[in-house]
Motif scaffolding. Sequence first.
Motif, mmCIF file in Angstrom:
data_model
loop_
_atom_site.group_PDB
_atom_site.id
_atom_site.type_symbol
_atom_site.label_atom_id
_atom_site.label_comp_id
_atom_site.label_asym_id
_atom_site.label_seq_id
_atom_site.Cartn_x
_atom_site.Cartn_y
_atom_site.Cartn_z
ATOM 1 N N LYS A 184 55.990 -38.284 24.187
ATOM 2 C CA LYS A 184 56.834 -39.474 24.290
ATOM 3 C C LYS A 184 56.078 -40.598 24.998
ATOM 4 C CE LYS A 184 61.276 -37.045 24.381
ATOM 5 N NZ LYS A 184 62.464 -36.718 25.206
ATOM 6 N N ASP A 185 55.301 -40.186 26.014
ATOM 7 C CA ASP A 185 54.531 -41.184 26.747
ATOM 8 C C ASP A 185 53.471 -41.837 25.869
ATOM 9 O OD1 ASP A 185 56.008 -40.583 28.969
ATOM 10 O OD2 ASP A 185 54.524 -39.226 29.826
ATOM 11 N N LEU A 186 53.081 -41.142 24.805
ATOM 12 C CA LEU A 186 52.065 -41.694 23.915
ATOM 13 C C LEU A 186 52.627 -42.693 22.907
ATOM 14 C CD1 LEU A 186 49.925 -38.498 23.196
ATOM 15 C CD2 LEU A 186 49.281 -40.470 24.587
ATOM 16 N N VAL A 187 53.972 -42.827 22.869
ATOM 17 C CA VAL A 187 54.561 -43.818 21.969
ATOM 18 C C VAL A 187 54.138 -45.204 22.442
ATOM 19 C CG1 VAL A 187 56.706 -44.843 21.138
ATOM 20 C CG2 VAL A 187 56.525 -42.359 21.402
ATOM 21 N N PRO A 188 53.416 -45.947 21.625
ATOM 22 C CA PRO A 188 52.897 -47.251 22.080
ATOM 23 C C PRO A 188 53.982 -48.309 22.144
ATOM 24 C CG PRO A 188 52.393 -46.915 19.771
ATOM 25 C CD PRO A 188 53.044 -45.645 20.244
ATOM 26 N N VAL A 189 53.748 -49.299 22.993
ATOM 27 C CA VAL A 189 54.643 -50.447 23.060
ATOM 28 C C VAL A 189 54.335 -51.366 21.880
ATOM 29 C CG1 VAL A 189 55.331 -52.466 24.404
ATOM 30 C CG2 VAL A 189 54.805 -50.312 25.561
ATOM 31 N N SER A 190 55.364 -51.718 21.146
ATOM 32 C CA SER A 190 55.165 -52.553 19.959
ATOM 33 C C SER A 190 54.762 -53.973 20.340
ATOM 34 C CB SER A 190 56.443 -52.579 19.124
ATOM 35 O OG SER A 190 56.645 -51.344 18.489
ATOM 36 N N THR A 191 54.307 -54.690 19.349
ATOM 37 C CA THR A 191 53.865 -56.073 19.555
ATOM 38 C C THR A 191 55.044 -56.987 19.816
ATOM 39 O OG1 THR A 191 53.979 -56.489 17.176
ATOM 40 C CG2 THR A 191 51.874 -55.721 18.060
ATOM 41 N N GLY A 192 54.799 -58.031 20.593
ATOM 42 C CA GLY A 192 55.796 -59.073 20.766
ATOM 43 C C GLY A 192 56.765 -58.871 21.907
ATOM 44 N N ARG A 193 56.566 -57.848 22.749
ATOM 45 C CA ARG A 193 57.499 -57.679 23.862
ATOM 46 C C ARG A 193 57.105 -58.608 25.011
ATOM 47 N NH1 ARG A 193 58.853 -52.076 27.065
ATOM 48 N NH2 ARG A 193 56.891 -52.578 28.118
ATOM 49 N N ARG A 194 58.061 -59.392 25.476
ATOM 50 C CA ARG A 194 57.813 -60.312 26.581
ATOM 51 C C ARG A 194 57.902 -59.562 27.910
ATOM 52 N NH1 ARG A 194 61.810 -63.377 23.505
ATOM 53 N NH2 ARG A 194 60.815 -65.016 22.257
ATOM 54 N N SER A 195 57.456 -60.200 28.983
ATOM 55 C CA SER A 195 57.450 -59.578 30.305
ATOM 56 C C SER A 195 58.851 -59.250 30.803
ATOM 57 C CB SER A 195 56.742 -60.485 31.312
ATOM 58 O OG SER A 195 57.391 -61.759 31.384
ATOM 59 N N ASP A 196 59.863 -59.989 30.324
ATOM 60 C CA ASP A 196 61.240 -59.734 30.754
ATOM 61 C C ASP A 196 61.942 -58.701 29.881
ATOM 62 O OD1 ASP A 196 61.526 -61.128 28.419
ATOM 63 O OD2 ASP A 196 62.819 -62.701 29.229
ATOM 64 N N THR A 198 62.443 -58.822 26.594
ATOM 65 C CA THR A 198 62.930 -59.357 25.317
ATOM 66 C C THR A 198 61.793 -59.353 24.308
ATOM 67 O OG1 THR A 198 62.402 -61.626 25.987
ATOM 68 C CG2 THR A 198 64.637 -60.795 26.481
ATOM 69 N N TRP A 199 62.149 -59.650 23.062
ATOM 70 C CA TRP A 199 61.161 -59.551 21.986
ATOM 71 C C TRP A 199 61.013 -60.884 21.260
ATOM 72 C CZ3 TRP A 199 58.450 -55.051 21.416
ATOM 73 C CH2 TRP A 199 58.946 -53.952 22.125
ATOM 74 N N ALA A 200 59.762 -61.257 21.028
ATOM 75 C CA ALA A 200 59.478 -62.470 20.257
ATOM 76 C C ALA A 200 59.724 -62.186 18.783
ATOM 77 C CB ALA A 200 58.028 -62.898 20.471
ATOM 78 N N PRO A 201 60.267 -63.148 18.051
ATOM 79 C CA PRO A 201 60.502 -62.926 16.608
ATOM 80 C C PRO A 201 59.178 -62.769 15.862
ATOM 81 C CG PRO A 201 60.877 -65.223 17.195
ATOM 82 C CD PRO A 201 60.691 -64.492 18.482
ATOM 83 N N GLU A 202 59.240 -61.991 14.770
ATOM 84 C CA GLU A 202 58.046 -61.760 13.947
ATOM 85 C C GLU A 202 58.368 -62.068 12.490
ATOM 86 O OE1 GLU A 202 55.479 -58.222 16.117
ATOM 87 O OE2 GLU A 202 57.037 -57.648 14.696
ATOM 88 N N LEU A 203 57.354 -62.541 11.771
ATOM 89 C CA LEU A 203 57.503 -62.785 10.338
ATOM 90 C C LEU A 203 57.179 -61.521 9.556
ATOM 91 C CD1 LEU A 203 55.757 -66.266 10.008
ATOM 92 C CD2 LEU A 203 58.209 -65.778 9.718
ATOM 93 N N PRO A 204 57.907 -61.277 8.460
ATOM 94 C CA PRO A 204 57.530 -60.167 7.582
ATOM 95 C C PRO A 204 56.147 -60.401 7.003
ATOM 96 C CG PRO A 204 59.734 -60.976 7.069
ATOM 97 C CD PRO A 204 59.110 -61.978 7.989
ATOM 98 N N SER A 205 55.456 -59.333 6.682
ATOM 99 C CA SER A 205 54.116 -59.436 6.112
ATOM 100 C C SER A 205 53.863 -58.229 5.234
ATOM 101 C CB SER A 205 53.060 -59.523 7.225
ATOM 102 O OG SER A 205 53.088 -58.336 8.015
ATOM 103 N N GLY A 206 52.735 -58.270 4.524
ATOM 104 C CA GLY A 206 52.336 -57.129 3.717
ATOM 105 C C GLY A 206 53.151 -56.960 2.457
ATOM 106 N N SER A 207 52.727 -56.018 1.631
ATOM 107 C CA SER A 207 53.408 -55.779 0.358
ATOM 108 C C SER A 207 54.778 -55.145 0.535
ATOM 109 C CB SER A 207 52.540 -54.882 -0.535
ATOM 110 O OG SER A 207 52.294 -53.637 0.110
ATOM 111 N N ASP A 208 55.034 -54.539 1.721
ATOM 112 C CA ASP A 208 56.341 -53.922 1.954
ATOM 113 C C ASP A 208 57.356 -54.903 2.529
ATOM 114 O OD1 ASP A 208 55.098 -54.203 4.372
ATOM 115 O OD2 ASP A 208 55.130 -52.073 4.906
ATOM 116 N N ASN A 209 56.907 -56.146 2.841
ATOM 117 C CA ASN A 209 57.800 -57.226 3.267
ATOM 118 C C ASN A 209 58.597 -56.901 4.529
ATOM 119 O OD1 ASN A 209 57.184 -58.909 0.933
ATOM 120 N ND2 ASN A 209 58.393 -57.418 -0.244
ATOM 121 N N ILE A 210 57.957 -56.274 5.497
ATOM 122 C CA ILE A 210 58.616 -55.970 6.763
ATOM 123 C C ILE A 210 57.744 -56.481 7.912
ATOM 124 C CG2 ILE A 210 59.899 -53.990 5.886
ATOM 125 C CD1 ILE A 210 57.807 -52.148 7.059
ATOM 126 N N THR A 211 58.329 -56.544 9.100
ATOM 127 C CA THR A 211 57.604 -57.053 10.255
ATOM 128 C C THR A 211 56.667 -55.981 10.803
ATOM 129 O OG1 THR A 211 59.240 -56.307 11.861
ATOM 130 C CG2 THR A 211 59.594 -58.477 10.852
#
Length: 320
Positions: A184-196, A198-211
């Motif tokens: 569980k500790d090895l689960v990485p922190v995803s991109t876009g998490r702010r210090s408080d 909260t999460w910054a919005p992300e645009l979908p990308s790639g052929s699967d059209n997801i963030t």
Amino acid sequence: MASAPPTRFAINFVIGLVIAVVAFGAASATAAPKPSESELRAELKKLNAKVDKLIESYNLKRVELAKAQQAAETAGERLTAAERAVAAAESRVAQIAQMRYQSGDPAVLGFVFPGNTTGAAVLEQMIAEQQAVVRNVAQARDEQRKAAEEATALAARIRTETADVAKRRDEAQDVIDDIEQKLKDLVPVSTGRRSDGTWAPELPSGSDNITPRTRAMRALVEKNFSLPFTVGCFRSGSSGEHPLGRACDFMMSTGGTMPSSANKALGDRIAAWALENRAKLGVKYVIWQQRINMGSGWRAMEDRGSITENHYDHVHISMN
């Protein structure tokens, strides 16, 4: 002649050497590399196999004990039946002997046992039959005693071995729990998490059209669980996070049918895992079995009219 006192340079050199040695020792003590995720998973697999063998061994011994107890019970039933036969035979012989004694006439035997045989022959036959029954009873008693002794010995051994198996299983389970916590500790922190948090919005990308966050979550679910069916993420023309590329449906059955008990349990584990790691992954909420959890507990949802619409056949994970 007295020796010269050490110079300041010498003192500083010794102090520096001691500090270097201590620092080197401390670095050496903490330099052991952390095991990789693949190493932890391999160890977890071995320990799970070990626990399965312990459980199998314990269950087989329980089966052996049940068989021994059944054998003892059967022997006891044989003994009871034989003792009844002996009692009946003894009663009959005693009755014949009493009648012969009271009448003083062997002809009484002919009355009791009509036929061409003499009374003495009938009496001898009854005595022989009684002796045969007694021998059978003795044999039945020996069998019952042997079966009871075997069952008692086996029960004592089972109690000892069961305690040992339970101890070893608990020890293995402790290690498994530790490894699972490390995973569980090895689960990485995803991109876009702010210090408080909260999460910054992300645009979908790639052929699967997801963030990127959604893609990372999907990859981790696929890595940690053996999924029985497809995973659907981007879907146009619908509400919620699907058209935004911020949600995935992990199917636990197909064709709008209820999942099997095993897949229902799998869905429970996936939903629990997503909620446990929501702060790292950026999970917004989870829907499963007509319930929604936004991080503060499950609550029931309205009936939408079908198994699929009520999320009985898939775990829905929405991302921030």
